[in-house]
Enzyme design. Structure first.
Site, PDB file in Angstrom:
ATOM      1  CB  CYS A 117      -0.937  -0.002   1.194  1.00  0.00           C
ATOM      2  SG  CYS A 117      -1.995  -1.453   1.218  1.00  0.00           S
ATOM      3  CG  HIS A 259      -3.405   3.149   2.035  1.00  0.00           C
ATOM      4  ND1 HIS A 259      -3.874   2.719   0.819  1.00  0.00           N
ATOM      5  CD2 HIS A 259      -3.408   2.062   2.863  1.00  0.00           C
ATOM      6  CE1 HIS A 259      -4.134   1.422   0.898  1.00  0.00           C
ATOM      7  NE2 HIS A 259      -3.869   1.007   2.128  1.00  0.00           N
ATOM      8  CG  ASN A 289      -6.533  -1.359   1.076  1.00  0.00           C
ATOM      9  OD1 ASN A 289      -5.862  -0.867   0.172  1.00  0.00           O
ATOM     10  ND2 ASN A 289      -6.003  -1.822   2.196  1.00  0.00           N
TER      11      ASN A 289
HETATM   12  N1  COA Z   1     -18.277  -9.976   9.121  1.00  0.00           N
HETATM   13  C1  COA Z   1     -18.756 -10.343  10.320  1.00  0.00           C
HETATM   14  N2  COA Z   1     -17.950 -10.669  11.356  1.00  0.00           N
HETATM   15  C2  COA Z   1     -16.628 -10.602  11.147  1.00  0.00           C
HETATM   16  C3  COA Z   1     -16.072 -10.233   9.909  1.00  0.00           C
HETATM   17  C4  COA Z   1     -16.965  -9.920   8.882  1.00  0.00           C
HETATM   18  N3  COA Z   1     -16.532  -9.543   7.659  1.00  0.00           N
HETATM   19  N4  COA Z   1     -14.723 -10.253   9.997  1.00  0.00           N
HETATM   20  C5  COA Z   1     -14.428 -10.622  11.257  1.00  0.00           C
HETATM   21  N5  COA Z   1     -15.574 -10.844  11.954  1.00  0.00           N
HETATM   22  C6  COA Z   1     -15.710 -11.260  13.337  1.00  0.00           C
HETATM   23  C7  COA Z   1     -14.491 -12.003  13.834  1.00  0.00           C
HETATM   24  O1  COA Z   1     -14.598 -13.370  13.527  1.00  0.00           O
HETATM   25  C8  COA Z   1     -14.534 -11.721  15.300  1.00  0.00           C
HETATM   26  O2  COA Z   1     -15.479 -12.596  15.885  1.00  0.00           O
HETATM   27  P1  COA Z   1     -15.187 -13.260  17.327  1.00  0.00           P
HETATM   28  O3  COA Z   1     -15.095 -12.086  18.272  1.00  0.00           O
HETATM   29  O4  COA Z   1     -16.383 -14.115  17.525  1.00  0.00           O
HETATM   30  O5  COA Z   1     -13.913 -14.007  17.192  1.00  0.00           O
HETATM   31  C9  COA Z   1     -15.101 -10.320  15.409  1.00  0.00           C
HETATM   32  O6  COA Z   1     -15.769 -10.083  14.161  1.00  0.00           O
HETATM   33  C10 COA Z   1     -14.068  -9.242  15.643  1.00  0.00           C
HETATM   34  O7  COA Z   1     -12.978  -9.449  14.718  1.00  0.00           O
HETATM   35  P2  COA Z   1     -11.723  -8.512  14.693  1.00  0.00           P
HETATM   36  O8  COA Z   1     -10.773  -9.027  13.653  1.00  0.00           O
HETATM   37  O9  COA Z   1     -11.199  -8.312  16.085  1.00  0.00           O
HETATM   38  O10 COA Z   1     -12.400  -7.143  14.187  1.00  0.00           O
HETATM   39  P3  COA Z   1     -11.779  -5.742  14.148  1.00  0.00           P
HETATM   40  O11 COA Z   1     -12.586  -4.830  14.971  1.00  0.00           O
HETATM   41  O12 COA Z   1     -10.287  -5.748  14.350  1.00  0.00           O
HETATM   42  O13 COA Z   1     -12.047  -5.324  12.623  1.00  0.00           O
HETATM   43  C11 COA Z   1     -10.864  -5.153  10.546  1.00  0.00           C
HETATM   44  C12 COA Z   1     -11.460  -6.089  11.579  1.00  0.00           C
HETATM   45  C13 COA Z   1     -10.206  -6.032   9.475  1.00  0.00           C
HETATM   46  C14 COA Z   1     -11.966  -4.330   9.934  1.00  0.00           C
HETATM   47  C15 COA Z   1      -9.825  -4.226  11.217  1.00  0.00           C
HETATM   48  O14 COA Z   1      -8.975  -4.972  12.039  1.00  0.00           O
HETATM   49  C16 COA Z   1      -8.982  -3.503  10.217  1.00  0.00           C
HETATM   50  O15 COA Z   1      -9.474  -2.779   9.364  1.00  0.00           O
HETATM   51  N6  COA Z   1      -7.652  -3.625  10.346  1.00  0.00           N
HETATM   52  C17 COA Z   1      -6.755  -2.995   9.413  1.00  0.00           C
HETATM   53  C18 COA Z   1      -6.659  -3.834   8.186  1.00  0.00           C
HETATM   54  C19 COA Z   1      -5.994  -3.117   7.064  1.00  0.00           C
HETATM   55  O16 COA Z   1      -6.233  -1.958   6.859  1.00  0.00           O
HETATM   56  N7  COA Z   1      -5.177  -3.822   6.316  1.00  0.00           N
HETATM   57  C20 COA Z   1      -4.521  -3.302   5.176  1.00  0.00           C
HETATM   58  C21 COA Z   1      -3.415  -2.433   5.614  1.00  0.00           C
HETATM   59  S1  COA Z   1      -2.799  -1.544   4.270  1.00  0.00           S
END
Ligand code: COA
Length: 334
Positions: A117, A259, A289
């Site tokens: 990214c 980004h 993204n």
């Molecule tokens: N739909 C529904 N539930 C989902 C899900 C989806 N698409 N994705 C994950 N979950 C669930 C998980 O299984 C978890 O359930 P559990 O508590 O029963 O285990 C719960 O939601 C929380 O998951 P978590 O991964 O802790 O969520 P989060 O609040 O961290 O949000 C992201 C996830 C991916 C949105 C967030 O972490 C994020 O955006 N991170 C940055 C990623 C990024 O930008 N990457 C590229 C960098 S350039």
């Protein structure tokens, strides 16, 4: 005697987003998710996906043509083409070589840059150095991704995030006497954090095989929670460094083009810079993204709708797999 140094400027931008759109509701029919889960956590409602047979180089070439048209630059004037991508058409040759053919850049030296990214800003910095050194007068920098090809459409934790597209900028020697140009570029890397965001198979360490295909090892895997924290911290600090290297303070910045990974990351970075969201260009709601394409696509939209104007100070900031991060301050215009 020191070699002459010149100022490099962004002379024109272009972008391309494929016409096919995948909404959160569409995704909810593919994996166990919903718009109610995705939108509040990410700011994403829909993303563009490349058509069957539409490759990274096709999208890149279209963005490049549009940037050249905006800059009033003919294809044969381009001496350097850098394509930032993590989704090359194939491992060999560089996708930039295909873009050269498709966009008619017969006089350009062409290569790819891989910094996920942060790729567009890394490539912008490389092009800037060539122009500043006087080695080339006109370069083209493209960020292009077909993320749909390396997205695991059965993994709800990653497939909701990514989209396809391409953005481009013509980087030229600034006009004589112009105050405009690229004022600073700051970059950083921490390879020890590579396991946080990676594709395991498909390279020389683990070539694609029946086993890697069965285990779905050719797709993006990510520790989203940890990435989120590093993204906010590193994007904010590299952005502040780029602003200070440009001899400016955050209050001097007219526009931030970050980004587009997650709206909450963008909001946290804006807060760290004490910048109101009105100054921040976002399109994540409809693009998701797009990795290396994200900044030039957002920039091009803001240039074309008249928000970003010549003479304004624009801050770019990015963060991605590697881990890599980068920021740049540009006084917009040639
Ligand atoms: N739909 C529904 N539930 C989902 C899900 C989806 N698409 N994705 C994950 N979950 C669930 C998980 O299984 C978890 O359930 P559990 O508590 O029963 O285990 C719960 O939601 C929380 O998951 P978590 O991964 O802790 O969520 P989060 O609040 O961290 O949000 C992201 C996830 C991916 C949105 C967030 O972490 C994020 O955006 N991170 C940055 C990623 C990024 O930008 N990457 C590229 C960098 S350039």
């Amino acid at each position: 005697m020191n070699a002459p140094t010149f100022r490099a400027a962004i002379a024109g931008t272009g972008s391309y987003l494929p016409s096919r759109i995948l909404t959160n509701d569409d995704l909810s029919k593919m994996v166990d998710t919903s718009d109610e889960w995705i939108y509040p956590r990410t700011g994403i409602r829909s993303r563009h996906l490349a058509a069957e047979g539409e490759n990274t180089s096709d999208m890149a070439a279209e963005a490049a043509r549009r940037a050249m048209a905006a800059a009033g630059v003919a294809p044969e004037e381009v001496e350097l083409l850098i394509v930032a991508t993590i989704t090359p058409d194939s491992p060999l040759p560089a996708t930039a070589c295909h873009v050269q053919t498709k966009a008619g850049l017969a006089n350009a030296t062409c290569f790819d840059v891989t910094a996920a990214c942060s790729g567009f800003l890394y490539a912008l910095d490389v092009a800037r150095q060539f122009v500043m050194a006087g080695t080339v007068r006109t370069a083209l920098v493209v960020g292009a991704e077909k993320m749909s090809a390396i997205t695991d459409w059965t993994d709800r934790t990653t497939c909701i995030l990514f989209g396809d597209g391409a953005g481009a900028a013509v980087v030229r020697r600034a006009d004589e006497g112009s105050p405009n140009g690229i004022l600073s570029c700051a970059t950083g890397t921490d390879g020890s954090l590579a396991p946080l965001l990676f594709v395991e198979a498909g390279g020389s360490a683990l070539p694609t095989s029946a086993e890697t295909l069965a285990a779905r090892k050719g797709y993006v895997r990510m520790d989203g929670h940890t990435i989120f924290k590093h993204a906010v911290r590193n994007m904010a600090s590299v952005a502040l460094k780029a602003v200070s290297d440009a001899g400016l303070s955050p209050a001097d910045i007219d526009w931030i083009v970050p980004h587009q990974a997650n709206i909450r990351i963008i909001q946290a970075v804006a807060k760290a810079l004490d910048a109101p969201m009105e100054k921040v260009v976002t399109n994540i709601e409809t693009t998701g993204n797009t990795t290396a394409a994200s900044i030039p696509v957002a920039l091009d939209a803001a240039v074309r709708d008249g928000r970003v104007k010549p003479g304004q100070n624009v801050l770019f900031a990015a963060f991605g797999a590697g881990l890599t991060w980068a920021a740049s301050v540009v006084r917009f215009g040639r």
